[in-house]
Design an enzyme around this catalytic site. Structure first.
Site, PDB file in Angstrom:
ATOM      1  N   SER A 183      37.149  -9.522  31.557  1.00 40.80           N
ATOM      2  CA  SER A 183      36.894  -9.626  30.129  1.00 40.80           C
ATOM      3  C   SER A 183      35.439 -10.013  29.913  1.00 40.80           C
ATOM      4  O   SER A 183      34.897 -10.849  30.634  1.00 40.80           O
ATOM      5  CB  SER A 183      37.810 -10.682  29.488  1.00 40.80           C
ATOM      6  OG  SER A 183      37.580 -10.767  28.099  1.00 40.80           O
ATOM      7  N   LYS A 231      45.348 -10.532  32.166  1.00 38.42           N
ATOM      8  CA  LYS A 231      44.415  -9.868  31.256  1.00 38.42           C
ATOM      9  C   LYS A 231      45.164  -9.164  30.129  1.00 38.42           C
ATOM     10  O   LYS A 231      44.706  -9.130  28.981  1.00 38.42           O
ATOM     11  CB  LYS A 231      43.559  -8.864  32.037  1.00 38.42           C
ATOM     12  CG  LYS A 231      42.601  -8.007  31.195  1.00 38.42           C
ATOM     13  CD  LYS A 231      41.603  -8.839  30.407  1.00 38.42           C
ATOM     14  CE  LYS A 231      40.409  -8.051  29.909  1.00 38.42           C
ATOM     15  NZ  LYS A 231      40.690  -6.770  29.275  1.00 38.42           N
ATOM     16  N   HIS A 271      46.078 -11.786  27.705  1.00 36.72           N
ATOM     17  CA  HIS A 271      44.826 -12.130  27.015  1.00 36.72           C
ATOM     18  C   HIS A 271      44.554 -11.139  25.894  1.00 36.72           C
ATOM     19  O   HIS A 271      44.226 -11.513  24.762  1.00 36.72           O
ATOM     20  CB  HIS A 271      43.681 -12.127  28.031  1.00 36.72           C
ATOM     21  CG  HIS A 271      42.302 -12.120  27.443  1.00 36.72           C
ATOM     22  ND1 HIS A 271      41.708 -10.965  26.966  1.00 36.72           N
ATOM     23  CD2 HIS A 271      41.388 -13.102  27.263  1.00 36.72           C
ATOM     24  CE1 HIS A 271      40.507 -11.238  26.503  1.00 36.72           C
ATOM     25  NE2 HIS A 271      40.282 -12.521  26.685  1.00 36.72           N
ATOM     26  N   ASN A 272      44.695  -9.857  26.188  1.00 37.53           N
ATOM     27  CA  ASN A 272      44.412  -8.847  25.170  1.00 37.53           C
ATOM     28  C   ASN A 272      45.445  -8.859  24.053  1.00 37.53           C
ATOM     29  O   ASN A 272      45.121  -8.587  22.897  1.00 37.53           O
ATOM     30  CB  ASN A 272      44.335  -7.462  25.820  1.00 37.53           C
ATOM     31  CG  ASN A 272      43.017  -7.233  26.532  1.00 37.53           C
ATOM     32  OD1 ASN A 272      42.344  -8.195  26.915  1.00 37.53           O
ATOM     33  ND2 ASN A 272      42.641  -5.997  26.720  1.00 37.53           N
ATOM     34  N   GLU A 288      44.372 -11.562  21.844  1.00 38.69           N
ATOM     35  CA  GLU A 288      43.195 -11.050  21.120  1.00 38.69           C
ATOM     36  C   GLU A 288      43.617 -10.190  19.930  1.00 38.69           C
ATOM     37  O   GLU A 288      43.065 -10.312  18.830  1.00 38.69           O
ATOM     38  CB  GLU A 288      42.355 -10.250  22.107  1.00 38.69           C
ATOM     39  CG  GLU A 288      41.148  -9.535  21.555  1.00 38.69           C
ATOM     40  CD  GLU A 288      40.570  -8.600  22.611  1.00 38.69           C
ATOM     41  OE1 GLU A 288      40.614  -7.371  22.403  1.00 38.69           O
ATOM     42  OE2 GLU A 288      40.085  -9.101  23.647  1.00 38.69           O
TER      43      GLU A 288
END
Length: 296
Positions: free
Chosen positions: A115, A167, A170-171, A174
């Protein structure tokens, strides 16, 4: 610090900047890209031939068939004791498949969720890594070169697949954060009483619990286009939001905010959504993702 040697496949927006950051830290990077203007070598055979054993090759190409093709070719070119890192946005289930395929030939495999977007060259990249400890430890000098300065920004998240799974989550987070900023922005723009929405967003940058880098980027976008009139309210999804929701269903974990934010992007494809103008602007700010201009 001893210099480490790395092969890097895929020199686009992320890969090209990663090559520069790793080289700036004193390491040797031999890069390959289909675009000969970006590439250091003519093809993967030459890249592998120029690396000293045991070799490490980092793959930064689109998830799916493109990554599979590169993994297959590297499996034929590399030798036992070498290591492959997939730093793209592959699904974690693909990591398990790739690790098994390469492991049968004695080749190690590490998955790295990366990221940082277009800002990573300057600020460093947050790294979420999955794989066996012996393979991960070999790559520590490269991870240290890529990560931001200071104690944070790198984690060995677990076994193979853990890096890309982390990840992905995480996205998903987001997605939900961006959606919340976008909804608040649209409501502020809608009412007559608030006459300077941009400055309201700017006032939140200090002393509030919702201050964040995403908020800073939202202010940047509003400074460039105060009411986002130049943008069409359309935002793509990279696939990881969908995978996050699918994983939540598989594990019976409720994700109402993330799921709603994914569905909001689908809605953006039906109408010129004001909220999606902000989502598109934020994606462009942190990742250099393409935006669509408003029709004249």
């Amino acid at each position: 610090m001893a210099s480490t040697q790395l092969g890097l496949i895929g020199l686009g927006k992320m890969g090209g900047n990663m090559r520069s950051r790793i080289r700036n830290a004193g390491h040797t990077v031999i890069g390959y890209d289909r675009n000969p203007e970006l590439s250091d070598v003519a093809g993967l055979p030459e890249l592998v031939a120029r690396l000293d054993a045991p070799r490490t090759v980092w793959v930064m190409v689109p998830a799916g068939p493109a990554t599979q093709s590169v993994i297959d070719e590297l499996g034929d070119l590399l030798e036992a004791g070498d290591t492959v890192v997939d730093g793209g946005n592959s699904r974690w289930t693909d990591d398990e498949k790739h690790a098994a395929e390469l492991g049968a030939k004695g080749i190690g495999f590490v998955d790295a969720g990366v990221s940082g977007g277009v800002w990573g060259l300057e600020n460093g990249y947050a790294l979420m890594v999955g794989g066996d400890k012996e393979h991960v430890e070999r790559l520590k000098p490269i991870f240290d070169a890529l990560k931001p300065e200071g104690p944070y920004g790198y984690v060995h998240a677990g076994k193979v697949g853990a890096g890309h799974f982390s990840k992905m989550v995480h996205n998903g987070i987001e997605y939900a954060m961006m959606q919340a900023y976008a909804e608040g922005w649209e409501l502020l723009e809608k009412v007559d009483s608030v006459t300077d929405v941009r400055e309201v967003f700017r006032s939140w940058q200090e002393g509030t619990v919702i201050r964040s880098w995403l908020l800073d980027l939202a202010v940047n976008a509003l400074d460039e286009d105060e009411h986002l009139d130049k943008l069409r309210g359309y935002a793509e999804d990279s696939g990881e939001g969908r995978w996050t929701v699918e994983a939540a269903i598989d594990n019976a974990v409720p994700l109402p905010a993330i799921t709603a934010s994914l569905f909001a992007r689908f809605a953006s494809r039906q109408d010129d959504s004001p909220q999606m103008k902000m989502i598109a602007a934020l994606r462009n700010q942190f990742g250099g993702h393409a935006v669509e201009s408003a029709k004249e």
